[in-house]
Design a protein around this motif. Structure first.
Motif, PDB file in Angstrom:
ATOM      1  N   GLN A 129       0.834  -1.221  -0.013  1.00  0.00           N
ATOM      2  CA  GLN A 129       0.097  -0.026   0.206  1.00  0.00           C
ATOM      3  C   GLN A 129       0.754   1.080   0.180  1.00  0.00           C
ATOM      4  O   GLN A 129       0.268   2.456  -0.406  1.00  0.00           O
ATOM      5  CB  GLN A 129      -0.923   0.123   1.263  1.00  0.00           C
ATOM      6  CG  GLN A 129      -2.069  -0.907   1.142  1.00  0.00           C
ATOM      7  CD  GLN A 129      -3.093  -0.766  -0.029  1.00  0.00           C
ATOM      8  OE1 GLN A 129      -3.345   0.309  -0.426  1.00  0.00           O
ATOM      9  NE2 GLN A 129      -3.359  -1.911  -0.776  1.00  0.00           N
ATOM     10  N   CYS A 130       2.015   1.152   0.148  1.00  0.00           N
ATOM     11  CA  CYS A 130       2.902   2.257   0.328  1.00  0.00           C
ATOM     12  C   CYS A 130       2.996   2.967  -1.220  1.00  0.00           C
ATOM     13  O   CYS A 130       3.246   3.958  -1.276  1.00  0.00           O
ATOM     14  CB  CYS A 130       4.301   1.942   0.863  1.00  0.00           C
ATOM     15  SG  CYS A 130       4.360   1.643   2.759  1.00  0.00           S
ATOM     16  N   ALA A 131       3.055   1.970  -2.110  1.00  0.00           N
ATOM     17  CA  ALA A 131       3.199   2.340  -3.562  1.00  0.00           C
ATOM     18  C   ALA A 131       2.098   3.146  -3.775  1.00  0.00           C
ATOM     19  O   ALA A 131       2.138   4.305  -4.634  1.00  0.00           O
ATOM     20  CB  ALA A 131       3.207   1.228  -4.571  1.00  0.00           C
ATOM     21  N   THR A 132       0.654   2.710  -3.406  1.00  0.00           N
ATOM     22  CA  THR A 132      -0.343   3.524  -3.449  1.00  0.00           C
ATOM     23  C   THR A 132      -0.242   4.940  -3.009  1.00  0.00           C
ATOM     24  O   THR A 132      -0.824   5.936  -3.599  1.00  0.00           O
ATOM     25  CB  THR A 132      -1.816   2.730  -3.264  1.00  0.00           C
ATOM     26  OG1 THR A 132      -1.643   1.476  -3.644  1.00  0.00           O
ATOM     27  CG2 THR A 132      -2.802   3.484  -3.423  1.00  0.00           C
ATOM     28  N   ARG A 133       0.032   4.932  -1.927  1.00  0.00           N
ATOM     29  CA  ARG A 133       0.159   6.166  -1.163  1.00  0.00           C
ATOM     30  C   ARG A 133       1.034   6.983  -1.663  1.00  0.00           C
ATOM     31  O   ARG A 133       1.180   8.434  -1.737  1.00  0.00           O
ATOM     32  CB  ARG A 133       0.489   6.002   0.363  1.00  0.00           C
ATOM     33  CG  ARG A 133      -0.327   5.280   1.285  1.00  0.00           C
ATOM     34  CD  ARG A 133       0.281   4.801   2.650  1.00  0.00           C
ATOM     35  NE  ARG A 133       0.853   5.851   3.294  1.00  0.00           N
ATOM     36  CZ  ARG A 133       1.284   5.674   4.472  1.00  0.00           C
ATOM     37  NH1 ARG A 133       1.648   4.465   4.849  1.00  0.00           N
ATOM     38  NH2 ARG A 133       1.911   6.681   5.209  1.00  0.00           N
ATOM     39  N   LEU A 134       2.153   6.600  -2.519  1.00  0.00           N
ATOM     40  CA  LEU A 134       3.146   7.316  -3.108  1.00  0.00           C
ATOM     41  C   LEU A 134       2.640   7.971  -4.421  1.00  0.00           C
ATOM     42  O   LEU A 134       2.685   9.292  -4.601  1.00  0.00           O
ATOM     43  CB  LEU A 134       4.227   6.562  -3.616  1.00  0.00           C
ATOM     44  CG  LEU A 134       5.603   6.440  -2.596  1.00  0.00           C
ATOM     45  CD1 LEU A 134       6.551   5.214  -2.953  1.00  0.00           C
ATOM     46  CD2 LEU A 134       6.227   7.617  -2.203  1.00  0.00           C
ATOM     47  N   ALA A 135       1.881   7.053  -5.118  1.00  0.00           N
ATOM     48  CA  ALA A 135       1.104   7.906  -6.185  1.00  0.00           C
ATOM     49  C   ALA A 135      -0.100   8.845  -5.856  1.00  0.00           C
ATOM     50  O   ALA A 135       0.051  10.008  -6.373  1.00  0.00           O
ATOM     51  CB  ALA A 135       0.336   6.609  -7.197  1.00  0.00           C
ATOM     52  N   LEU A 136      -0.740   8.649  -4.738  1.00  0.00           N
ATOM     53  CA  LEU A 136      -1.602   9.567  -4.376  1.00  0.00           C
ATOM     54  C   LEU A 136      -0.884  11.147  -3.932  1.00  0.00           C
ATOM     55  O   LEU A 136      -1.009  12.209  -4.022  1.00  0.00           O
ATOM     56  CB  LEU A 136      -2.304   9.036  -3.089  1.00  0.00           C
ATOM     57  CG  LEU A 136      -3.470   8.176  -3.356  1.00  0.00           C
ATOM     58  CD1 LEU A 136      -4.251   7.526  -2.061  1.00  0.00           C
ATOM     59  CD2 LEU A 136      -4.378   8.586  -4.453  1.00  0.00           C
ATOM     60  N   CYS A 137       0.183  10.670  -3.094  1.00  0.00           N
ATOM     61  CA  CYS A 137       1.178  11.849  -2.650  1.00  0.00           C
ATOM     62  C   CYS A 137       1.727  12.400  -3.629  1.00  0.00           C
ATOM     63  O   CYS A 137       2.044  14.016  -3.994  1.00  0.00           O
ATOM     64  CB  CYS A 137       2.235  11.478  -1.794  1.00  0.00           C
ATOM     65  SG  CYS A 137       3.193  12.768  -0.864  1.00  0.00           S
ATOM     66  N   LEU A 138       2.283  12.007  -4.999  1.00  0.00           N
ATOM     67  CA  LEU A 138       2.805  12.467  -5.974  1.00  0.00           C
ATOM     68  C   LEU A 138       1.764  13.570  -6.783  1.00  0.00           C
ATOM     69  O   LEU A 138       2.142  14.432  -7.258  1.00  0.00           O
ATOM     70  CB  LEU A 138       3.224  11.459  -6.954  1.00  0.00           C
ATOM     71  CG  LEU A 138       3.927  11.741  -8.299  1.00  0.00           C
ATOM     72  CD1 LEU A 138       5.164  12.671  -8.225  1.00  0.00           C
ATOM     73  CD2 LEU A 138       4.126  10.841  -9.437  1.00  0.00           C
ATOM     74  N   HIS A 139       0.872  13.117  -7.024  1.00  0.00           N
ATOM     75  CA  HIS A 139      -0.335  13.919  -7.676  1.00  0.00           C
ATOM     76  C   HIS A 139      -0.799  15.403  -6.607  1.00  0.00           C
ATOM     77  O   HIS A 139      -1.594  16.115  -6.981  1.00  0.00           O
ATOM     78  CB  HIS A 139      -1.425  13.319  -8.228  1.00  0.00           C
ATOM     79  CG  HIS A 139      -1.384  12.161  -9.052  1.00  0.00           C
ATOM     80  ND1 HIS A 139      -0.990  12.721 -10.347  1.00  0.00           N
ATOM     81  CD2 HIS A 139      -1.107  11.014  -9.027  1.00  0.00           C
ATOM     82  CE1 HIS A 139      -0.615  11.590 -11.304  1.00  0.00           C
ATOM     83  NE2 HIS A 139      -0.613  10.551 -10.469  1.00  0.00           N
ATOM     84  N   GLN A 140      -0.624  15.277  -5.355  1.00  0.00           N
ATOM     85  CA  GLN A 140      -0.633  16.385  -4.490  1.00  0.00           C
ATOM     86  C   GLN A 140       0.444  17.128  -4.288  1.00  0.00           C
ATOM     87  O   GLN A 140       0.251  18.247  -3.538  1.00  0.00           O
ATOM     88  CB  GLN A 140      -1.092  15.692  -3.089  1.00  0.00           C
ATOM     89  CG  GLN A 140      -2.399  14.828  -3.183  1.00  0.00           C
ATOM     90  CD  GLN A 140      -2.647  14.265  -1.904  1.00  0.00           C
ATOM     91  OE1 GLN A 140      -1.859  14.404  -1.002  1.00  0.00           O
ATOM     92  NE2 GLN A 140      -3.979  13.818  -1.506  1.00  0.00           N
ATOM     93  N   VAL A 141       1.687  17.058  -4.916  1.00  0.00           N
ATOM     94  CA  VAL A 141       2.617  17.842  -5.018  1.00  0.00           C
ATOM     95  C   VAL A 141       2.418  19.169  -5.696  1.00  0.00           C
ATOM     96  O   VAL A 141       1.812  19.126  -6.906  1.00  0.00           O
ATOM     97  CB  VAL A 141       3.963  17.071  -5.469  1.00  0.00           C
ATOM     98  CG1 VAL A 141       5.216  18.184  -5.800  1.00  0.00           C
ATOM     99  CG2 VAL A 141       4.516  15.937  -4.529  1.00  0.00           C
ATOM    100  N   SER A 142       2.750  20.359  -5.177  1.00  0.00           N
ATOM    101  CA  SER A 142       2.203  21.577  -5.987  1.00  0.00           C
ATOM    102  C   SER A 142       3.366  21.792  -6.930  1.00  0.00           C
ATOM    103  O   SER A 142       4.696  21.908  -6.965  1.00  0.00           O
ATOM    104  CB  SER A 142       2.427  22.720  -4.868  1.00  0.00           C
ATOM    105  OG  SER A 142       1.388  22.626  -3.957  1.00  0.00           O
TER     106      SER A 142
END
Length: 410
Positions: free
Chosen positions: A327-340
């Motif tokens: 699930q860490c990979a999924t969280r990485l993908a979500l966090c990547l798209h939240q980067v300004s």
């Protein structure tokens, strides 16, 4: 402290259990550690593997001998002895598989720690991560988890041994000794896999924290910033994002090595645990059906439940840990798209798009030799399959009981 040095107690115990055939050699005047081939450890492993294979083959043709020693007349006892024999043979096969895989995949084990050392070196150089803290955390978690697991095994075996020794006959002690030795090695194999998975999860958590703190947006109009400093900050952020992408790619390769090192063991041991859990649940049902509320019958039910507890806990802990890591990979993908980001910066958009595609195609999964993934869905599958087989066994048993009662009545 290197990771190999941090995990040295585990490697020493695995050497005794024939699950680690490398010799740890400290480098002179440094804190580094080398893995060197040990012919004595390999000879020891092959000797134990040959002896265990002989005992397993010998025991396979001794079922009638075990039945004669038990000398039981009741149906429940006969089924219980059959269940014990099936569990013992399943555990011996899982034990042999773990020993054989440890010898067969020893080069992959060495490559795993070599790749891990390179990842830690890159984390320190490119992202300024204090990898010494990570290694100390792994060592503390390993020691703490080992103490809890050891106490769990001791308590469960004391309850099982106490309950079974109250049964008529004294042949259970030898069976318990034959069962306990491979069970400890299989439990050690589970522990070895869980520590390797924990190491992977720890590196992914570090990458996730770095990505959450990353800012690529354009300058803030409320803050006065020198153009040269702003350009340097943007360049540093871009380098961090590129480094995070490289680290994830290497961690994905590390997980592939982990699957090659332990995939076959996960397959056979999970299958053996499923067999043990199902057979013990069936035995508990039979004991409940003929329960006479005597202390002996209650102890037998408790013993059967405690017999399944280590197998159930092994599957539960491994599945949850692997699922949490994936699930860490999924969280990485979500966090990547939240980067300004600055939408007008083509290089930033291209890098984020490439990283997003990489996360999409390079998904982390822990595989049991390619047959199934080890995650929370495995728990649902085991529960469903156990329920299905229990219903079938109970129906067969009730049909047989009905036919016997009708024949006796006639």
């Amino acid at each position: 402290m290197e990771t190999l040095r941090a995990l040295e107690p585990l490697h020493r115990v695995c050497q005794i259990g024939n699950l680690w055939s490398w010799r740890l050699t400290p480098l002179p005047d440094t804190e580094g550690t080398l893995l060197r081939r040990s012919r004595w450890l390999e000879l020891y492993s092959w000797t134990v593997l040959t002896a265990a294979s002989g005992i397993a083959v010998y025991g396979l043709f001794q079922e009638s001998h075990f039945r004669k020693n038990y000398g039981s007349e009741s149906t429940i006892s006969s089924i219980g002895h059959t269940v014990d024999f099936i569990q013992l043979m399943g555990l011996r096969i899982a034990h042999l598989t773990a020993l054989l895989e440890a010898l067969w995949q020893k080069q992959e084990q060495r490559q795993f720690f070599t790749e891990l050392g390179e990842i830690d070196s890159y984390l320190f150089k490119a992202l300024r991560v204090n990898v010494q803290v990570l290694r100390l955390q792994v060592r503390r978690q390993m020691m703490r988890r080992a103490v809890w697991i050891l106490w769990g095994y001791i308590i469960s075996q004391i309850v099982i041994l106490g309950a079974k020794l109250l049964a008529p006959g004294h042949s259970f002690l030898m069976y318990w000794i034959c069962y306990l030795l491979p069970q400890l090695v299989c439990g050690l194999r589970y522990f070895q896999i869980s520590i390797a998975t924990e190491i992977v999860r720890q590196r992914l958590d570090v990458v996730l924290v770095i990505l959450q703190q990353l800012h690529l947006q354009k300058e803030n109009p409320t803050v006065v910033t020198v153009p040269e400093e702003l350009a340097d900050l943007r360049q540093a952020a871009m380098e961090q994002l590129s480094a995070v992408r490289i680290v994830y790619q290497r961690v994905w390769a590390l997980v592939a090595l982990l699957n090659r090192c332990y995939g076959l063991s996960m397959l056979i041991q999970v299958g053996n645990d499923f067999l043990t859990i199902t057979s013990n649940c069936y035995l508990i049902f039979l004991n409940f059906r003929l329960l006479t509320t005597s202390p002996y019958d209650i102890l037998q039910i408790v013993a059967s439940a405690m017999w399944s507890a280590p197998h159930l806990s092994n599957v539960l802990v491994l599945s949850l840990l692997c699922d949490r890591t994936a699930q860490c990979a999924t969280r990485l993908a979500l966090c990547l798209h939240q980067v300004s980001v600055d939408l007008r910066n083509e290089s930033q958009n291209a890098l984020i798009t490439q990283f997003s595609l990489q996360l999409l195609h390079q998904r982390l999964h822990f595989s049991a030799a390619g047959f199934f993934n080890v995650d929370c869905t495995l728990l649902y599958t085991i529960v469903g399959a156990t329920t299905t087989y229990l219903i079938i066994l109970i129906q067969f048993h009730m049909s047989e009981s009905t036919l016997l009662s009708e024949s006796n009545g006639g």
